[in-house]
Motif scaffolding. Structure first.
Motif, PDB file in Angstrom:
ATOM      1  N   PHE A 127      15.486  40.981  23.092  1.00 42.31           N
ATOM      2  CA  PHE A 127      15.494  42.182  23.925  1.00 42.31           C
ATOM      3  C   PHE A 127      15.244  41.739  25.368  1.00 42.31           C
ATOM      4  O   PHE A 127      14.213  41.136  25.662  1.00 42.31           O
ATOM      5  N   GLU A 128      16.167  42.072  26.270  1.00 47.30           N
ATOM      6  CA  GLU A 128      16.048  41.620  27.657  1.00 47.30           C
ATOM      7  C   GLU A 128      14.941  42.334  28.405  1.00 47.30           C
ATOM      8  O   GLU A 128      14.278  41.755  29.259  1.00 47.30           O
ATOM      9  N   SER A 129      14.737  43.619  28.119  1.00 46.91           N
ATOM     10  CA  SER A 129      13.750  44.407  28.858  1.00 46.91           C
ATOM     11  C   SER A 129      13.037  45.342  27.890  1.00 46.91           C
ATOM     12  O   SER A 129      13.193  45.225  26.668  1.00 46.91           O
ATOM     13  N   ASP A 130      12.237  46.283  28.426  1.00 46.81           N
ATOM     14  CA  ASP A 130      11.478  47.187  27.573  1.00 46.81           C
ATOM     15  C   ASP A 130      12.389  47.870  26.554  1.00 46.81           C
ATOM     16  O   ASP A 130      13.531  48.254  26.873  1.00 46.81           O
ATOM     17  N   PHE A 131      11.860  48.056  25.353  1.00 51.59           N
ATOM     18  CA  PHE A 131      12.673  48.639  24.287  1.00 51.59           C
ATOM     19  C   PHE A 131      11.775  49.367  23.294  1.00 51.59           C
ATOM     20  O   PHE A 131      10.548  49.210  23.264  1.00 51.59           O
ATOM     21  N   ARG A 132      12.427  50.148  22.422  1.00 52.12           N
ATOM     22  CA  ARG A 132      11.764  50.780  21.286  1.00 52.12           C
ATOM     23  C   ARG A 132      12.728  50.745  20.113  1.00 52.12           C
ATOM     24  O   ARG A 132      13.919  51.053  20.274  1.00 52.12           O
ATOM     25  N   THR A 133      12.230  50.337  18.954  1.00 51.48           N
ATOM     26  CA  THR A 133      13.084  50.231  17.776  1.00 51.48           C
ATOM     27  C   THR A 133      12.285  50.596  16.536  1.00 51.48           C
ATOM     28  O   THR A 133      11.056  50.456  16.513  1.00 51.48           O
ATOM     29  N   LEU A 134      12.979  51.092  15.528  1.00 52.70           N
ATOM     30  CA  LEU A 134      12.363  51.369  14.233  1.00 52.70           C
ATOM     31  C   LEU A 134      12.793  50.279  13.264  1.00 52.70           C
ATOM     32  O   LEU A 134      13.985  49.996  13.130  1.00 52.70           O
ATOM     33  N   VAL A 135      11.816  49.642  12.603  1.00 50.49           N
ATOM     34  CA  VAL A 135      12.102  48.571  11.656  1.00 50.49           C
ATOM     35  C   VAL A 135      11.691  49.019  10.255  1.00 50.49           C
ATOM     36  O   VAL A 135      10.565  49.474  10.057  1.00 50.49           O
ATOM     37  N   LEU A 136      12.615  48.896   9.315  1.00 56.44           N
ATOM     38  CA  LEU A 136      12.297  49.094   7.906  1.00 56.44           C
ATOM     39  C   LEU A 136      12.358  47.724   7.239  1.00 56.44           C
ATOM     40  O   LEU A 136      13.342  46.980   7.403  1.00 56.44           O
ATOM     41  N   MET A 137      11.322  47.370   6.494  1.00 57.26           N
ATOM     42  CA  MET A 137      11.303  46.114   5.761  1.00 57.26           C
ATOM     43  C   MET A 137      11.051  46.412   4.294  1.00 57.26           C
ATOM     44  O   MET A 137      10.132  47.156   3.950  1.00 57.26           O
ATOM     45  N   PHE A 138      11.883  45.833   3.424  1.00 57.47           N
ATOM     46  CA  PHE A 138      11.791  46.130   1.999  1.00 57.47           C
ATOM     47  C   PHE A 138      12.303  44.938   1.195  1.00 57.47           C
ATOM     48  O   PHE A 138      13.128  44.144   1.680  1.00 57.47           O
ATOM     49  N   PRO A 139      11.820  44.758  -0.034  1.00 57.00           N
ATOM     50  CA  PRO A 139      12.260  43.621  -0.848  1.00 57.00           C
ATOM     51  C   PRO A 139      13.744  43.721  -1.202  1.00 57.00           C
ATOM     52  O   PRO A 139      14.301  44.827  -1.278  1.00 57.00           O
ATOM     53  N   HIS A 140      14.362  42.578  -1.421  1.00 55.67           N
ATOM     54  CA  HIS A 140      15.762  42.559  -1.832  1.00 55.67           C
ATOM     55  C   HIS A 140      16.006  43.470  -3.021  1.00 55.67           C
ATOM     56  O   HIS A 140      16.994  44.209  -3.061  1.00 55.67           O
ATOM     57  N   ASP A 141      15.108  43.403  -4.007  1.00 57.49           N
ATOM     58  CA  ASP A 141      15.366  44.138  -5.250  1.00 57.49           C
ATOM     59  C   ASP A 141      15.071  45.630  -5.141  1.00 57.49           C
ATOM     60  O   ASP A 141      15.199  46.353  -6.122  1.00 57.49           O
ATOM     61  N   ALA A 142      14.709  46.116  -3.944  1.00 58.15           N
ATOM     62  CA  ALA A 142      14.528  47.554  -3.774  1.00 58.15           C
ATOM     63  C   ALA A 142      15.866  48.274  -3.642  1.00 58.15           C
ATOM     64  O   ALA A 142      15.940  49.488  -3.800  1.00 58.15           O
ATOM     65  N   LEU A 143      16.931  47.523  -3.347  1.00 60.56           N
ATOM     66  CA  LEU A 143      18.274  48.087  -3.259  1.00 60.56           C
ATOM     67  C   LEU A 143      18.980  47.918  -4.594  1.00 60.56           C
ATOM     68  O   LEU A 143      18.810  46.899  -5.269  1.00 60.56           O
ATOM     69  N   ASP A 144      19.806  48.897  -4.958  1.00 59.78           N
ATOM     70  CA  ASP A 144      20.562  48.765  -6.204  1.00 59.78           C
ATOM     71  C   ASP A 144      21.924  48.119  -5.943  1.00 59.78           C
ATOM     72  O   ASP A 144      22.935  48.485  -6.537  1.00 59.78           O
ATOM     73  N   LEU A 145      21.912  47.131  -5.049  1.00 61.02           N
ATOM     74  CA  LEU A 145      23.097  46.332  -4.732  1.00 61.02           C
ATOM     75  C   LEU A 145      22.709  44.864  -4.798  1.00 61.02           C
ATOM     76  O   LEU A 145      21.577  44.518  -4.460  1.00 61.02           O
ATOM     77  N   PRO A 146      23.616  43.991  -5.212  1.00 65.39           N
ATOM     78  CA  PRO A 146      23.281  42.561  -5.250  1.00 65.39           C
ATOM     79  C   PRO A 146      23.053  42.023  -3.847  1.00 65.39           C
ATOM     80  O   PRO A 146      23.784  42.337  -2.904  1.00 65.39           O
ATOM     81  N   ALA A 147      22.001  41.219  -3.703  1.00 60.85           N
ATOM     82  CA  ALA A 147      21.644  40.694  -2.388  1.00 60.85           C
ATOM     83  C   ALA A 147      22.794  39.903  -1.772  1.00 60.85           C
ATOM     84  O   ALA A 147      22.987  39.921  -0.554  1.00 60.85           O
ATOM     85  N   GLY A 148      23.574  39.199  -2.607  1.00 58.94           N
ATOM     86  CA  GLY A 148      24.695  38.426  -2.079  1.00 58.94           C
ATOM     87  C   GLY A 148      25.734  39.305  -1.410  1.00 58.94           C
ATOM     88  O   GLY A 148      26.306  38.927  -0.375  1.00 58.94           O
ATOM     89  N   SER A 149      25.988  40.491  -1.970  1.00 59.42           N
ATOM     90  CA  SER A 149      26.943  41.420  -1.362  1.00 59.42           C
ATOM     91  C   SER A 149      26.374  42.006  -0.083  1.00 59.42           C
ATOM     92  O   SER A 149      27.054  42.071   0.951  1.00 59.42           O
TER      93      SER A 149
END
Length: 327
Positions: A127-149
């Motif tokens: 980030f070059e200058s002041d910013f605001r962002t929302l970050v979601l962090m979750f385990p790979h297996d929390a998604l019902d999609l293969p991590a490779g895809s």
């Protein structure tokens, strides 16, 4: 240089929004490395740095609003080697501009854009200058999609003016504005609904990939995954029945999963365990017996279920369950 870190609320919990302020760059390094995953940080003006995190932890989903001066974070192979759990992170840009680099791709993120990245592979976020962002962090297996895809989508800009982004990104923006209402059983449910929405958006993005052998392979794997999810309650679900339903040989089925880095049996077991884990942690289902939850997802032998659940999550299902009334 004075290091000042407000740690009174530095660790996220489930009952309130927690705020942590860093008034020096070294304090910021410690704060984000403990709140996310270990990171290297750099700034062109560390003497005048300020940063704040507002966070909620809902089960295994971390929701963190980041407001800070311009700087960059780097996830290196040496830092990755220290980590065991595999996580995805998703950035929704709320103010300012960010640049995400991973897997030889680069995404420029402006307000309203989001992008996904994998903590188990090197990345840079700047980030070059002041910013605001929302970050979601979750385990790979929390998604019902293969991590490779899902990995094919890293550092890919998704916008609010195309596809499902028109509906999902505004929802995510409202989520950032209402962290304080994410509490109790409704907050838990909303967190998992959010992951379901993201899975749907990612699946739609993958469906738009150019046609070719890889696309056809992904489409077949996607159909098989949906079939498995629809039939997890059937204790007779097996490679033979799955292959027959898709008019392919069991050998071809095993090859499809091998190319995805897993096996049919492991995928079925993982999906069953994840659904059981999710229901055991759901406060609205605290009255439902463990044996009923296990049976609902295809585990007919209680002792077998308890054994493999403990192996997967480190404790038996009765201990893992969220206590009744706990938000």
């Amino acid at each position: 240089m004075t290091v000042t870190l407000d740690t009174a609320n530095a660790f996220p919990g489930t009952d309130a929004v927690h705020t942590a302020d860093a008034h020096s760059f070294s304090a910021w390094h410690d704060l984000i490395s403990s709140s996310f995953v270990p990171l290297h940080v750099r700034s062109s003006d560390p003497e005048h740095f300020h940063g704040r995190l507002r966070s909620r932890l809902l089960d295994e989903l971390s929701i963190i609003e980041v407001t800070a001066s311009g700087h960059s974070v780097h996830r290196t192979p040496s830092l990755i080697a220290r980590s065991d759990r595999l996580y995805f992170k998703l950035n929704l840009q709320l103010a300012g501009t960010g640049i995400l680099v991973q897997d030889n791709r680069e995404a420029v993120l402006r307000p309203g854009d989001l992008a996904l990245y994998d903590t188990h592979r090197p990345y840079t976020l700047a980030f070059e200058s002041d910013f605001r962002t929302l970050v979601l962090m979750f385990p790979h297996d929390a998604l019902d999609l293969p991590a490779g895809s899902v990995g094919r989508l890293t550092a890919t800009r998704m916008t609010a003016d195309t596809g499902l982004g028109r509906m999902i990104i505004p929802f995510m923006t409202r989520l950032a504005e209402n962290l304080d209402v994410l509490s109790g059983p409704s907050g838990y449910r909303l967190a998992h609904n959010t992951l379901d929405l993201l899975s749907t958006m990612f699946a739609a993005e993958l469906d738009q990939a150019p046609d070719g052998p890889d696309r056809r392979h992904e489409e077949l794997l996607g159909r098989i995954h949906r079939f498995i999810d629809a039939n997890l309650a059937d204790p007779e679900l097996s490679p033979a029945s799955i292959a027959a339903a898709h008019f392919i040989s069991t050998r071809h089925l095993h090859n499809v999963f091998q190319e995805a880095g897993t096996t049919v049996a492991h995928w079925i077991r993982t999906r069953r365990l994840e659904n059981c884990r999710r229901e055991l942690r759901d406060p609205l289902l605290a009255h439902r017996p463990v044996s009923r939850i296990a049976g609902r997802w295809g585990f007919v032998n209680a002792a077998h279920f308890s054994r493999i659940f403990r192996s997967a999550f480190g404790e038996p299902p009765s201990s893992y369950r969220r206590p009744a009334g706990h938000a």
